[in-house]
Design an enzyme around this catalytic site. Structure first.
Site, PDB file in Angstrom:
ATOM      1  CG  HIS A 289      44.041  37.762  39.682  1.00  0.00           C
ATOM      2  ND1 HIS A 289      42.708  37.880  39.987  1.00  0.00           N
ATOM      3  CD2 HIS A 289      44.527  39.018  39.649  1.00  0.00           C
ATOM      4  CE1 HIS A 289      42.396  39.158  40.133  1.00  0.00           C
ATOM      5  NE2 HIS A 289      43.483  39.877  39.946  1.00  0.00           N
ATOM      6  CG  ASP A 318      41.438  40.490  43.054  1.00  0.00           C
ATOM      7  OD1 ASP A 318      40.218  40.599  43.264  1.00  0.00           O
ATOM      8  OD2 ASP A 318      42.109  41.368  42.468  1.00  0.00           O
ATOM      9  CE  LYS A 320      38.300  42.431  40.986  1.00  0.00           C
ATOM     10  NZ  LYS A 320      39.586  41.793  40.651  1.00  0.00           N
ATOM     11  CG  ASP A 323      27.404  32.685  38.752  1.00  0.00           C
ATOM     12  OD1 ASP A 323      26.158  32.661  38.741  1.00  0.00           O
ATOM     13  OD2 ASP A 323      28.099  32.399  37.764  1.00  0.00           O
ATOM     14  CD  GLN A 437      44.463  49.733  37.359  1.00  0.00           C
ATOM     15  OE1 GLN A 437      43.349  50.226  37.532  1.00  0.00           O
ATOM     16  NE2 GLN A 437      44.919  48.752  38.106  1.00  0.00           N
TER      17      GLN A 437
HETATM   18  N1  5IU Z   1      42.245  45.447  40.775  1.00  0.00           N
HETATM   19  C1  5IU Z   1      42.370  46.692  40.234  1.00  0.00           C
HETATM   20  N2  5IU Z   1      41.319  47.562  40.292  1.00  0.00           N
HETATM   21  C2  5IU Z   1      40.148  47.239  40.898  1.00  0.00           C
HETATM   22  C3  5IU Z   1      40.051  45.952  41.467  1.00  0.00           C
HETATM   23  C4  5IU Z   1      41.097  45.083  41.389  1.00  0.00           C
HETATM   24  O1  5IU Z   1      43.400  47.052  39.681  1.00  0.00           O
HETATM   25  O2  5IU Z   1      39.237  48.076  40.952  1.00  0.00           O
HETATM   26  I1  5IU Z   1      38.331  45.443  42.386  1.00  0.00           I
HETATM   27  C5  5IU Z   1      43.325  44.465  40.764  1.00  0.00           C
HETATM   28  C6  5IU Z   1      43.765  44.029  39.396  1.00  0.00           C
HETATM   29  C7  5IU Z   1      45.212  43.763  39.613  1.00  0.00           C
HETATM   30  C8  5IU Z   1      45.642  44.703  40.676  1.00  0.00           C
HETATM   31  O3  5IU Z   1      45.378  42.437  40.089  1.00  0.00           O
HETATM   32  O4  5IU Z   1      44.483  45.001  41.430  1.00  0.00           O
HETATM   33  C9  5IU Z   1      46.259  46.005  40.187  1.00  0.00           C
HETATM   34  O5  5IU Z   1      47.418  45.752  39.451  1.00  0.00           O
HETATM   35  P1  5IU Z   1      48.349  46.922  38.879  1.00  0.00           P
HETATM   36  O6  5IU Z   1      48.806  47.750  40.085  1.00  0.00           O
HETATM   37  O7  5IU Z   1      49.445  46.193  38.182  1.00  0.00           O
HETATM   38  O8  5IU Z   1      47.517  47.740  37.922  1.00  0.00           O
END
Ligand code: 5IU
EC number: 2.4.2.10
Length: 489
Positions: A289, A318, A320, A323, A437
């Site tokens: 990111h 990542d 995303k 816009d 999450q």
């Molecule tokens: N991420 C997610 N879920 C999603 C999407 C992206 O977790 O649905 I689209 C990203 C956010 C983070 C990584 O950068 O994937 C997951 O990190 P962790 O394994 O630390 O939760």
């Protein structure tokens, strides 16, 4: 459905059904031995040019108004074959047909026509009773690698068929339900109120189940995992017209024995470079990111790119993009980060429609070795990404194959095996975090949900120094073994 809202052509068609004896009232003994006060057989309608043309026009209108992705249409044999043919001729849509063979026809191909695995098919049927005939067709289509999620029917007998089909992932859309059709016929003075309520009572008292033989066939199909039988990464790297980046990724996964992408959500360039050095040999992709990096500069990018080349992994930003196309084009190619100049892979949401892909296109033009993943579903609790998202991701992936290489998703979006499916929200110890999450294990992501690559963040980056190497290897091993044993339970 209120009968006052009915399209005049549909109203006429219902009256014609009675006139041509496609709908009859009396005492009929059905195949099952049950007595029924109503009899529906659409043949006298589809044998006549005018009602056939009108009916097929209305059914195609429904497909369009429901926004159903369809490369092909398939009629359920026999009556609906005429409807499907008529749609095909009038609307220039290709059709396929399912043969109606007996059981000992065995494993022979049951689908006639030109198609390729991954094509989306919409089923066309005259009447839904239990849903058994539709399910039979779904089984044949899915066995052939086709994607089917929707069926259009003329009349819903309201005997639980639409509900039954939900269990098999099929949304059934009818032009009219039988009770509304009865209202029309009463208004047209073809039936009286007393007769109508007797029939409605009978309908409500006679819900139907799907035929056991067909349910067993379905179970067999699931056991053979035929609905989602995946080729090996090696085989997929050789599929014709696979994007060059995906080909490289498939080959890399085989060579490195890894299907692991690490989400490096760290905030300084030094931390990221140190980690990249450590994880490089074990991963195929490093996910960033970039907007959380506090000391970003292009020297950092140069160093990271050098590590990516040395250890052979792809860099995935990542971002995303979501816009309007114009803004996204600028976000991708301009600003301090100039993402298009270094990210091998980026991703996009389709919330704003396919304009986002037009906006991104300019950043991909010069370099076909870059790709985009479409976000089709998310791992987080109570997110708003309903089934419209994977459907639209599938649809637009087909149209932007020159740079869309796959999906970020929680379950497979496309049966087209040239596309890569990547799943985030993977952890071997915990089930979530306090911010929504939600995690699944690598085995769940790969074997049950069909992920090709798993994305792991804190499961690896959060390991202590002492346990780091062990943890990294454990994830790599478990994810790759899950792939190798994908077809065992
Ligand atoms: N991420 C997610 N879920 C999603 C999407 C992206 O977790 O649905 I689209 C990203 C956010 C983070 C990584 O950068 O994937 C997951 O990190 P962790 O394994 O630390 O939760």
């Amino acid at each position: 459905m209120s009968s006052a809202m009915i399209d005049p052509t549909l109203r006429q068609l219902i009256a014609d059904c009675h006139h041509f004896e496609a709908i009859k009232f009396g005492d009929f003994v059905l195949k099952t031995g049950i007595h029924s006060p109503i009899y529906l057989d659409i043949r006298p309608m589809v044998n006549r040019p005018k009602p056939l043309k009108q009916l097929s026009e209305l059914m195609y209108k429904k497909i369009i108004s429901m926004n159903i992705t369809h490369d092909l249409i398939c009629g359920v044999p026999y009556s609906a074959l005429s409807i499907a043919s008529s749609i095909c001729v009038q609307k220039f849509v290709n059709m396929i047909t399912k043969r109606k063979e007996n059981k000992d026809y065995g494993t022979k191909q049951l689908i006639e026509g030109q198609y390729k695995p991954g094509d989306h098919v919409v089923i066309v049927e005259d009447i839904i009773s239990s849903g058994s005939s539709i399910l039979e067709t779904v089984i044949a289509l899915r066995s052939a690698g086709l994607v089917v999620t929707d069926a259009i029917v003329f009349i819903d007998r309201q005997q639980n068929g639409v509900n039954n089909m939900k269990e098999y992932g099929i949304d059934v859309h009818s032009l009219i339900d039988v009770k509304t059709a009865l209202d029309v016929l009463e208004e047209e003075k073809r039936i009286n109120g007393h007769q109508k309520s007797g029939i409605i009572e009978w309908i409500d008292a006679n819900p139907l189940r799907i035929n056991d033989d067909i349910v067993n066939e379905w179970k067999l199909l699931c056991l053979q995992n035929k609905t989602s039988k995946l080729l090996s990464y090696e085989e997929r790297s050789q599929l014709p017209e696979t994007h060059p980046l995906s080909q490289q990724l498939f080959k890399l996964m085989v060579r490195k024995k890894s299907n692991l992408c690490v989400a490096v959500d760290l905030t300084t360039s030094k931390e990221i470079l140190d980690l990249a050095e450590k994880i490089g040999p074990s991963i195929v992709m490093l996910k960033l990111h970039i907007d959380i990096v506090e000391d970003f500069d292009h020297k950092f990018i140069e160093e990271l790119t050098a590590l990516a080349a040395e250890h052979e992994f792809f860099i995935f930003e990542d971002r995303k993009f979501a816009d309007i196309g114009q803004t996204v084009g600028l976000q991708f190619t301009k600003g301090v980060h100039r993402i298009s100049s270094w990210a091998h892979i980026v991703n996009a949401h389709l919330v704003s429609g396919p304009g986002v892909l037009e906006g991104l296109r300019q950043g991909f033009e010069k370099d076909s070795n870059r790709g985009c993943l479409l976000v089709a579903s998310m791992s987080t609790k109570d997110n708003l990404m309903n089934s419209a998202f994977p459907k639209s991701a599938y649809k637009w992936s087909q149209k932007y194959k020159d740079f869309v290489i796959g999906f970020i998703c929680q379950s497979r979006v496309s049966a087209d095996q040239r596309f890569i499916h990547m799943t985030p929200g993977v952890h071997i110890d915990v089930s979530g975090d306090p911010l929504g999450q939600q995690y699944v294990t690598p085995e769940e992501a790969i074997k049950k949900r069909g992920a090709d690559v798993v994305i792991v963040g804190r499961g690896i980056t959060g390991a202590s120094d002492r346990e780091f190497d062990h943890t990294l290897q454990l994830y790599q091993k478990r994810a790759f073994e899950a792939y190798l044993n994908r077809d065992s339970d």
